[in-house]
Motif scaffolding. Structure first.
Motif, PDB file in Angstrom:
ATOM      1  N   PHE A   1      -4.372   7.250  -7.225  1.00  0.00           N
ATOM      2  CA  PHE A   1      -3.924   8.613  -7.524  1.00  0.00           C
ATOM      3  C   PHE A   1      -4.063   9.503  -6.304  1.00  0.00           C
ATOM      4  CE2 PHE A   1      -5.215  12.964  -8.538  1.00  0.00           C
ATOM      5  CZ  PHE A   1      -4.007  13.425  -9.030  1.00  0.00           C
ATOM      6  N   SER A   2      -5.180   9.390  -5.591  1.00  0.00           N
ATOM      7  CA  SER A   2      -5.419  10.254  -4.439  1.00  0.00           C
ATOM      8  C   SER A   2      -4.327  10.106  -3.391  1.00  0.00           C
ATOM      9  CB  SER A   2      -6.778   9.945  -3.816  1.00  0.00           C
ATOM     10  OG  SER A   2      -7.830  10.278  -4.697  1.00  0.00           O
ATOM     11  N   SER A   3      -3.806   8.897  -3.235  1.00  0.00           N
ATOM     12  CA  SER A   3      -2.780   8.663  -2.217  1.00  0.00           C
ATOM     13  C   SER A   3      -1.485   9.416  -2.511  1.00  0.00           C
ATOM     14  CB  SER A   3      -2.496   7.167  -2.082  1.00  0.00           C
ATOM     15  OG  SER A   3      -1.909   6.654  -3.276  1.00  0.00           O
ATOM     16  N   VAL A   4      -1.213   9.699  -3.783  1.00  0.00           N
ATOM     17  CA  VAL A   4       0.013  10.433  -4.145  1.00  0.00           C
ATOM     18  C   VAL A   4      -0.299  11.827  -4.674  1.00  0.00           C
ATOM     19  CG1 VAL A   4       1.299   8.324  -4.634  1.00  0.00           C
ATOM     20  CG2 VAL A   4       0.064   9.463  -6.487  1.00  0.00           C
TER      21      VAL A   4
ATOM     22  N   ILE B   1       0.212  17.983   6.834  1.00  0.00           N
ATOM     23  CA  ILE B   1       0.099  17.645   8.259  1.00  0.00           C
ATOM     24  C   ILE B   1      -0.453  16.233   8.427  1.00  0.00           C
ATOM     25  CG2 ILE B   1      -1.130  18.205  10.394  1.00  0.00           C
ATOM     26  CD1 ILE B   1      -0.998  21.162   9.495  1.00  0.00           C
ATOM     27  N   VAL B   2      -1.512  15.898   7.667  1.00  0.00           N
ATOM     28  CA  VAL B   2      -2.106  14.552   7.749  1.00  0.00           C
ATOM     29  C   VAL B   2      -1.096  13.494   7.326  1.00  0.00           C
ATOM     30  CG1 VAL B   2      -3.884  13.027   6.821  1.00  0.00           C
ATOM     31  CG2 VAL B   2      -4.461  15.371   7.436  1.00  0.00           C
ATOM     32  N   ASN B   3      -0.441  13.722   6.197  1.00  0.00           N
ATOM     33  CA  ASN B   3       0.545  12.748   5.711  1.00  0.00           C
ATOM     34  C   ASN B   3       1.750  12.654   6.631  1.00  0.00           C
ATOM     35  OD1 ASN B   3      -0.550  11.519   3.432  1.00  0.00           O
ATOM     36  ND2 ASN B   3      -0.035  13.246   2.119  1.00  0.00           N
TER      37      ASN B   3
ATOM     38  N   PHE C   1      -8.217   3.613   6.709  1.00  0.00           N
ATOM     39  CA  PHE C   1      -7.073   3.916   5.854  1.00  0.00           C
ATOM     40  C   PHE C   1      -7.551   4.263   4.452  1.00  0.00           C
ATOM     41  CE2 PHE C   1      -3.602   2.209   3.071  1.00  0.00           C
ATOM     42  CZ  PHE C   1      -2.699   3.212   3.343  1.00  0.00           C
ATOM     43  N   LEU C   2      -8.519   3.509   3.954  1.00  0.00           N
ATOM     44  CA  LEU C   2      -9.064   3.726   2.620  1.00  0.00           C
ATOM     45  C   LEU C   2      -9.736   5.087   2.524  1.00  0.00           C
ATOM     46  CD1 LEU C   2      -9.192   1.880   0.080  1.00  0.00           C
ATOM     47  CD2 LEU C   2     -11.537   1.354   0.726  1.00  0.00           C
ATOM     48  N   THR C   3     -10.475   5.453   3.569  1.00  0.00           N
ATOM     49  CA  THR C   3     -11.165   6.736   3.578  1.00  0.00           C
ATOM     50  C   THR C   3     -10.184   7.889   3.472  1.00  0.00           C
ATOM     51  OG1 THR C   3     -12.930   5.799   4.944  1.00  0.00           O
ATOM     52  CG2 THR C   3     -12.764   8.191   4.864  1.00  0.00           C
ATOM     53  N   VAL C   4      -9.111   7.832   4.252  1.00  0.00           N
ATOM     54  CA  VAL C   4      -8.106   8.892   4.224  1.00  0.00           C
ATOM     55  C   VAL C   4      -7.474   8.990   2.841  1.00  0.00           C
ATOM     56  CG1 VAL C   4      -5.874   9.619   5.147  1.00  0.00           C
ATOM     57  CG2 VAL C   4      -7.627   8.735   6.687  1.00  0.00           C
ATOM     58  N   MET C   5      -7.088   7.844   2.281  1.00  0.00           N
ATOM     59  CA  MET C   5      -6.409   7.844   0.983  1.00  0.00           C
ATOM     60  C   MET C   5      -7.300   8.361  -0.141  1.00  0.00           C
ATOM     61  SD  MET C   5      -4.270   4.273   0.964  1.00  0.00           S
ATOM     62  CE  MET C   5      -3.750   4.543  -0.721  1.00  0.00           C
TER      63      MET C   5
ATOM     64  N   ASN D   1       9.009  11.321   4.819  1.00  0.00           N
ATOM     65  CA  ASN D   1       8.335  12.308   5.670  1.00  0.00           C
ATOM     66  C   ASN D   1       8.965  13.687   5.549  1.00  0.00           C
ATOM     67  OD1 ASN D   1       6.107  12.488   7.423  1.00  0.00           O
ATOM     68  ND2 ASN D   1       7.445  12.663   9.187  1.00  0.00           N
ATOM     69  N   VAL D   2      10.281  13.723   5.525  1.00  0.00           N
ATOM     70  CA  VAL D   2      10.979  15.011   5.465  1.00  0.00           C
ATOM     71  C   VAL D   2      10.717  15.716   4.140  1.00  0.00           C
ATOM     72  CG1 VAL D   2      13.276  16.064   5.324  1.00  0.00           C
ATOM     73  CG2 VAL D   2      12.766  14.415   7.131  1.00  0.00           C
ATOM     74  N   VAL D   3      10.822  14.981   3.035  1.00  0.00           N
ATOM     75  CA  VAL D   3      10.740  15.607   1.711  1.00  0.00           C
ATOM     76  C   VAL D   3       9.300  15.881   1.300  1.00  0.00           C
ATOM     77  CG1 VAL D   3      11.223  15.285  -0.740  1.00  0.00           C
ATOM     78  CG2 VAL D   3      12.930  14.649   0.957  1.00  0.00           C
ATOM     79  N   THR D   4       8.420  14.884   1.416  1.00  0.00           N
ATOM     80  CA  THR D   4       7.060  15.038   0.881  1.00  0.00           C
ATOM     81  C   THR D   4       6.083  15.672   1.863  1.00  0.00           C
ATOM     82  OG1 THR D   4       6.335  12.828   1.581  1.00  0.00           O
ATOM     83  CG2 THR D   4       7.430  12.997  -0.549  1.00  0.00           C
ATOM     84  N   CYS D   5       6.454  15.768   3.127  1.00  0.00           N
ATOM     85  CA  CYS D   5       5.535  16.336   4.131  1.00  0.00           C
ATOM     86  C   CYS D   5       6.148  17.545   4.836  1.00  0.00           C
ATOM     87  CB  CYS D   5       5.149  15.276   5.158  1.00  0.00           C
ATOM     88  SG  CYS D   5       4.375  13.819   4.450  1.00  0.00           S
ATOM     89  N   GLY D   6       7.293  17.346   5.493  1.00  0.00           N
ATOM     90  CA  GLY D   6       7.906  18.430   6.249  1.00  0.00           C
ATOM     91  C   GLY D   6       8.314  19.601   5.375  1.00  0.00           C
ATOM     92  N   PHE D   7       9.190  19.341   4.409  1.00  0.00           N
ATOM     93  CA  PHE D   7       9.639  20.413   3.525  1.00  0.00           C
ATOM     94  C   PHE D   7       8.485  20.950   2.681  1.00  0.00           C
ATOM     95  CE2 PHE D   7      14.278  18.859   3.587  1.00  0.00           C
ATOM     96  CZ  PHE D   7      14.593  19.790   4.568  1.00  0.00           C
ATOM     97  N   ALA D   8       7.589  20.058   2.237  1.00  0.00           N
ATOM     98  CA  ALA D   8       6.446  20.507   1.437  1.00  0.00           C
ATOM     99  C   ALA D   8       5.570  21.459   2.243  1.00  0.00           C
ATOM    100  CB  ALA D   8       5.636  19.301   0.967  1.00  0.00           C
TER     101      ALA D   8
END
Length: 562
Positions: free
Chosen positions: A248-251, A128-130, A391-395, A343-350
């Motif tokens: 690493f955290s970002s991915v 949801i966040v991503n 942005f850094l905090t979220v990642m 967005n579709v592959v890594t967030c929506g479908f995930a």
């Protein structure tokens, strides 16, 4: 039948007569069949490449530069982060490639039928966040495209309050982008491979064209590359570690549910080759593009611009002619295409795959993806890009929670179960090996808590530097949480399983109940085909039967000798 019962029956996921639907199972959760495993080298390259060939990765170096390292050191830290990501991702891909199951089923096996809810909840929240973050960047690209087509849209008056971190024009682009993503959920997940690959190439050439133009305009690369770090000693070393953790955290959400997409791979070799190249080349090149863009815009226009759409909007404001509008249209389309696929592959479908594991009777991947998209509005993603610190905090926060999950799955698969799953028991409660204690594998829960808890004070400090400001050890642990959390969870889980071993009544199913195995896999695991009609030929059936009989005889002889 009551009105409520009829309404619930209407809401159930539609299935064919031969498909199973229950409180733990729907067709989207079952192991996928061989005909859907079509992802080769380029498909796997596209899946991981699109994470880098996106607007977010372009501006990622801006946050890292604020920590005090120079460009060379940041790129070096990114490469080390890529290697760490590769190790975690490839290790976590085996349940998908070997048993063709997704993340939800892996969670049931490692954490328990009910305990899996923890990992599923974590992954849904990250989706949801991503989804919100990626959609906001995609909305900026959509707004850019409409601005290139219409000067009145580009000059739209802003009626929003100054306290809101967005304009009306960008909000319209955000809504349009979300609608585009929702329409894409009509596509089956395994058929997104071609859009992934083509969007990677279109985005790369759009970025390359921007960089070439900016370098020519600035007559060089600007001065960002000449800056040197003022950090020394341990402070410098821990900053290196922190950037690796951030990267690493970002991915890490993608690494966590790697099984969801590794199950589409046609072979392990193609999966490895595509993933390795995608995690080493674009992840190095695209942040460099971002640095060059910011450095050149400072030299050419007197303003450092990190967001790529801001650069193109500047061109439109300076020269709203046919050539500039044409270039802006191509660049905007490329960015929209890449952000949609991302967005579709890594967030929506995930998110859809995970939500399907929560209420399988009522939620499939498509419905779950739409729910994820709807909830992404609530995170207010326009605030993520106000400052580099937010942005850094979220990642940097994602890895605190995801790393222990990856570690436990890897330990459970390779060390505890020796690469063998009894898949049918992941879809049942009574007499299931994965029911553990009241449906929860307490060993995994203890390992997760022990690995996650030490990183939470560091997260609090990152949000507000007044917390734990004098506790450098807490801060340093947070900086290196990716390394520490993996090792802590891995060895605690292993140790608890040695102390109180998990019950394994039978390593694998006797039959391939889901018709998901090839002939070679049936022989490899000593499993009988459930439906002989699904095999390629009568010769293959006879060959498998012969191998299975030989393996049974060998097991009997082995026991006799003992």
């Amino acid at each position: 039948m009551s009105f409520l019962s009829k309404a619930l029956r209407t809401l159930e996921v539609p299935v064919s007569e031969r498909e199973t639907l229950s409180v733990l199972q729907n067709p989207d959760l079952q192991p996928i069949k061989p005909q859907y495993r079509i992802w080769g080298f380029w498909s796997n390259f596209g899946y991981w490449g699109i994470i880098s060939l996106s607007m977010v990765t372009w501006l990622s170096a801006s946050s890292s530069l604020s920590l005090g390292l120079n460009v060379r050191e940041i790129i070096g830290a990114y490469i080390l982060g890529d290697l760490l990501t590769l190790a975690f991702t490839l290790a976590n891909s085996y349940p998908g490639t070997d048993w063709h199951i997704g993340y939800t089923v892996c969670q049931r096996i490692s954490f328990g039928i009910y305990g899996s809810g923890l990992g599923i909840l974590v992954r849904v929240l990250l989706s949801i966040v991503n989804a919100g973050s990626n959609a906001w960047m995609g909305g900026l690209a959509t707004s850019l495209l409409l601005s290139a087509w219409s000067p009145s849209y580009m000059n739209m008056s802003n009626t929003f309050s100054p306290g809101i971190a967005m304009t009306r024009r960008d909000f319209v682009g955000f809504i349009i982008f979300q609608i585009i993503c929702a329409l894409c959920y009509l596509i089956k997940p395994h058929k997104m491979n071609i859009p992934l690959v083509t969007s990677c190439f279109s985005c790369f050439f759009a970025m390359l064209g921007m960089v070439i133009f900016l370098v020519n305009k600035a007559d060089g690369y600007g001065d960002l590359f000449t800056l040197e770090t003022e950090l020394k000693g341990s402070k410098r070393a821990w900053t290196w570690v922190y950037i690796i953790t951030i990267w690493f955290s970002s991915v890490s959400p993608g690494s966590t549910n790697q099984a969801d997409y590794s199950r589409f791979a046609s072979s392990k070799t193609k999966l490895w080759a595509g993933t390795v190249l995608a995690l080493l080349i674009p992840t190095t090149v695209v942040p460099l593009f971002g640095v060059i863009g910011a450095s050149c815009t400072k030299a050419a226009y007197g303003e450092q611009m990190w967001v790529p759409t801001d650069i193109v909007l500047y061109w439109l404001n300076q020269h709203y002619d046919a050539a500039t509008r044409c270039a802006a249209t191509f660049i905007a389309f490329a960015f929209i295409y890449s952000q949609v696929c991302l967005n579709v592959v890594t967030c929506g479908f995930a998110g859809g795959m995970d939500l399907a594991g929560v209420l399988p009777k009522y939620i499939n991947i498509r419905r779950g993806a739409l729910i994820t998209t709807a909830l992404s509005f609530a995170v207010q993603p326009w605030n993520f890009y106000n400052t580099s610190s937010s942005f850094l905090t979220v990642m940097s926060s994602f890895g605190v929670i995801t790393t222990p999950i990856i570690s436990i799955i890897v330990c459970d698969y390779f060390i505890i179960r020796k690469g063998k799953y009894r898949i049918s028991h992941a879809f049942k409660i009574k007499d299931s090996d994965y029911y553990y204690t009241w449906g929860v594998n307490w060993r995994a829960m203890v390992a997760f808590v022990c690995a996650t808890a030490p990183g939470l004070p560091g997260m609090a400090w990152q949000i507000n530097n007044h917390y734990f400001s004098n506790a450098q050890g807490i801060i340093n642990f947070y900086y290196g949480d990716t390394f520490f959390a993996f090792l802590i969870s891995f060895f605690i889980y292993w140790g608890l399983c040695l102390w109180k071993p998990v019950t394994i009544t039978q390593e694998v199913d006797k039959k391939d109940y889901y018709n998901a195995m090839t002939g070679k896999e049936l022989v490899k695991y000593g499993v009988e085909p459930c439906d002989e009609k699904s095999l390629n030929s009568s010769d293959e059936v006879e060959q498998i039967s012969t191998h299975l009989e030989e393996s049974k005889i060998n097991r009997i002889l082995h026991r006799f000798h003992k």
